[in-house]
Write an enzyme that holds these catalytic residues in place. Structure first.
Site, mmCIF file in Angstrom:
data_model
loop_
_atom_site.group_PDB
_atom_site.id
_atom_site.type_symbol
_atom_site.label_atom_id
_atom_site.label_comp_id
_atom_site.label_asym_id
_atom_site.label_seq_id
_atom_site.Cartn_x
_atom_site.Cartn_y
_atom_site.Cartn_z
ATOM 1 N N HIS A 19 0.721 -1.184 -0.012
ATOM 2 C CA HIS A 19 0.142 0.100 -0.030
ATOM 3 C C HIS A 19 0.864 1.223 -0.049
ATOM 4 O O HIS A 19 1.228 1.817 1.277
ATOM 5 C CB HIS A 19 -0.935 0.022 1.078
ATOM 6 C CG HIS A 19 -2.210 -0.627 1.178
ATOM 7 N ND1 HIS A 19 -3.175 -0.285 0.208
ATOM 8 C CD2 HIS A 19 -2.652 -1.738 1.644
ATOM 9 C CE1 HIS A 19 -4.183 -1.094 -0.053
ATOM 10 N NE2 HIS A 19 -4.009 -2.020 0.794
ATOM 11 N N ASP A 69 -4.719 2.098 2.295
ATOM 12 C CA ASP A 69 -5.182 1.697 3.473
ATOM 13 C C ASP A 69 -5.621 2.403 4.404
ATOM 14 O O ASP A 69 -6.576 1.948 5.167
ATOM 15 C CB ASP A 69 -3.750 0.853 4.060
ATOM 16 C CG ASP A 69 -2.729 1.573 4.203
ATOM 17 O OD1 ASP A 69 -2.662 2.625 3.267
ATOM 18 O OD2 ASP A 69 -1.706 1.297 4.751
ATOM 19 N N HIS A 86 11.282 0.930 -26.042
ATOM 20 C CA HIS A 86 11.530 -0.243 -26.333
ATOM 21 C C HIS A 86 11.994 -0.676 -27.846
ATOM 22 O O HIS A 86 11.229 -0.391 -28.683
ATOM 23 C CB HIS A 86 10.862 -1.650 -25.902
ATOM 24 C CG HIS A 86 10.430 -1.628 -24.295
ATOM 25 N ND1 HIS A 86 11.474 -2.259 -23.610
ATOM 26 C CD2 HIS A 86 9.427 -1.034 -23.692
ATOM 27 C CE1 HIS A 86 11.064 -1.984 -22.156
ATOM 28 N NE2 HIS A 86 9.888 -1.389 -22.386
ATOM 29 N N TYR A 123 -8.740 8.671 -17.403
ATOM 30 C CA TYR A 123 -9.612 9.150 -16.322
ATOM 31 C C TYR A 123 -9.867 10.679 -16.736
ATOM 32 O O TYR A 123 -8.829 11.231 -17.177
ATOM 33 C CB TYR A 123 -8.679 9.148 -15.019
ATOM 34 C CG TYR A 123 -8.336 7.768 -14.487
ATOM 35 C CD1 TYR A 123 -9.048 6.750 -15.077
ATOM 36 C CD2 TYR A 123 -7.526 7.839 -13.260
ATOM 37 C CE1 TYR A 123 -8.655 5.393 -14.321
ATOM 38 C CE2 TYR A 123 -7.446 6.408 -12.752
ATOM 39 C CZ TYR A 123 -7.886 5.398 -13.408
ATOM 40 O OH TYR A 123 -7.706 4.014 -12.768
ATOM 41 N N GLU A 151 -0.120 7.934 11.450
ATOM 42 C CA GLU A 151 -1.521 7.567 11.521
ATOM 43 C C GLU A 151 -2.256 8.458 12.432
ATOM 44 O O GLU A 151 -3.439 8.318 12.181
ATOM 45 C CB GLU A 151 -1.426 5.997 12.204
ATOM 46 C CG GLU A 151 -0.557 5.189 11.349
ATOM 47 C CD GLU A 151 -0.553 3.917 12.192
ATOM 48 O OE1 GLU A 151 -0.653 2.766 11.759
ATOM 49 O OE2 GLU A 151 -0.281 3.726 13.471
#
Length: 427
Positions: A126, A131, A271, A329, A405
């Site tokens: 994550h 998370d 490539h 998006y 946190e």
């Protein structure tokens, strides 16, 4: 005091009392929110493969007495809190997927998970904070469920898979959730993202576009193979590709009105060939376009095709442009009227001096598909320790990524108060 004045005073005081109640409950839940986050962090799963993550979330939401729908957009989870009273339907969203990134830190709950990406075995982490997003939404779901008798309308808790993009050949993410009807009865949607370089306790917002549209593309340059000692016998796709790379950069610097909005054209992969003495037949370029308004987006699409094919033709080669490549998006766009309506909630929740208007960023978010369906607001929430200089903060999508946190409590409060205040405004 006149009754009318008393009524007004009580009405204006109500949101503050409610915010205090939410703050106290979020503080009580904080250890549990941290525990949830650490579980998700230790056991991450890649896009469209969030099977165990979904089971964990489903079990918790059912424990709150909520009806739960699983398998939404493959692995998504949606629960609805129905108050049984008329009112708006408000969606709250968290993304679920991890990234193919090897974790490099000393956290006791660091990930050692392995997954499969593009046919290869990869470490999973994550590395973008999803998370924390799941844990914060679970905390908000707990508080709002406890307050059911005080609420009106419905709240839809949306746990979305594959924000980072579905695997090759698959659909996924917010776009697929929209196709499957998740937004059908929704009036507004709120979401947030933890930020590793924003101070804990700070919330960042912007009217209009806050994150860019993203359009991956591929250019295949075809020439004529020859011995490296005799380049005049070739039509060299390598030198052609090099000129295309440089030519693409002039689109942004010379063709777009950059005083209006930023834009980016990046080539991230080249490539071609396999020996030093062989000029190959073809070279493949893969890149990304980032824009913040639709006019510039359309202009860039046209210009990439024109530059690539024209340069190739001038070198006697051919260029095939695929744009967009596999997914796309739109701009993450905060509805200005809704943003204005919710600004007092941000100030009351975070506190004065902790709410900051920011410039748009060229990162992208598929939350934008939800915002194409209904008005939505997307925010950044601080996850950087206060004593850590911003330039030392570990970046998102890197092995060193880490957040404080302590920042999650504000996220829980914001998701809860945005819901409560919008409900109140619609009564």
């Amino acid at each position: 005091m006149k009754p009318s004045i008393l009524f007004i005073a009580l009405l204006s005081a109500a949101p503050f009392a409610q915010a205090d109640k939410v703050s106290d409950r979020a503080a009580e839940l904080e250890p549990q929110v941290i525990e949830w986050r650490r579980h998700f962090h230790q056991y991450p799963e890649l896009s469209n493969r969030e099977f165990e993550t979904a089971k964990y979330i489903e079990k918790y939401l059912r424990s709150l007495g909520l009806p739960v729908q699983t398998g939404v957009a493959k692995t998504g989870v949606v629960a609805v809190l129905d108050t049984g009273k008329p009112g708006p339907t408000i969606a709250l969203r968290a993304d679920m997927d991890g990234l193919p990134v090897p974790e490099q830190n000393e956290l006791p709950f660091r990930s050692e998970a392995i997954g499969e990406y593009n046919g290869n075995e990869v470490p999973v982490m994550h590395a973008c904070g999803h998370d924390t997003h799941m844990a914060m939404l679970m905390g908000a779901a707990k508080i709002l469920t406890e307050m059911k008798s005080e609420l009106t309308g419905k709240i839809k808790f949306v746990f979305q898979p594959a924000e980072e993009g579905a695997p090759a050949g698959e659909e996924g993410g917010a776009e697929l959730m929209v196709k499957e009807g998740v937004m059908k009865d929704v009036d507004v949607i709120f979401g947030l993202h933890i930020s590793s370089d924003t101070d804990v306790g700070v919330v960042e917002y912007r009217h209009g576009g806050i994150m860019a549209a993203v359009d991956p593309f591929k250019i295949v340059v075809r020439g004529k193979q020859a011995h490296g000692a005799y380049p005049w016998l070739s039509v060299d796709p390598i030198t052609t590709a090099a000129q295309i790379v440089m030519g693409l950069q002039t689109i942004v610097s010379r063709e777009l009105p950059l005083t209006e909005d930023a834009a980016v054209v990046t080539i991230g992969s080249i490539h071609g060939g396999n020996r030093s003495n062989i000029i190959p037949n073809e070279v493949e370029l893969v890149g990304t376009i980032r824009t913040l308004n639709q006019d510039m987006r359309d202009q860039l699409h046209q210009a990439v095709h024109r530059k690539a094919t024209s340069i190739a033709e001038s070198m006697r080669a051919e260029a095939e442009v695929t744009l967009p490549l596999d997914y796309s998006y739109p701009v993450t766009y905060n509805d200005p009227a809704l943003m204005d309506k919710m600004l007092p909630t941000l100030h009351r929740t975070a506190g004065e001096g902790k709410v900051k208007e920011v410039k748009a960023v060229t990162g992208a978010e598929d939350f934008s598909f939800f915002q194409q369906e209904v008005p939505g607001v997307y925010l950044f929430v601080g996850g950087k320790p206060l004593d850590l200089p911003r330039e030392q903060a570990p970046a998102h999508h890197t092995p060193e990524f880490k957040i404080d946190e302590a920042g999650m409590k504000l996220g829980v409060e914001l998701l809860t108060n945005l819901t409560l205040d919008y409900m109140k405004s619609e009564e």
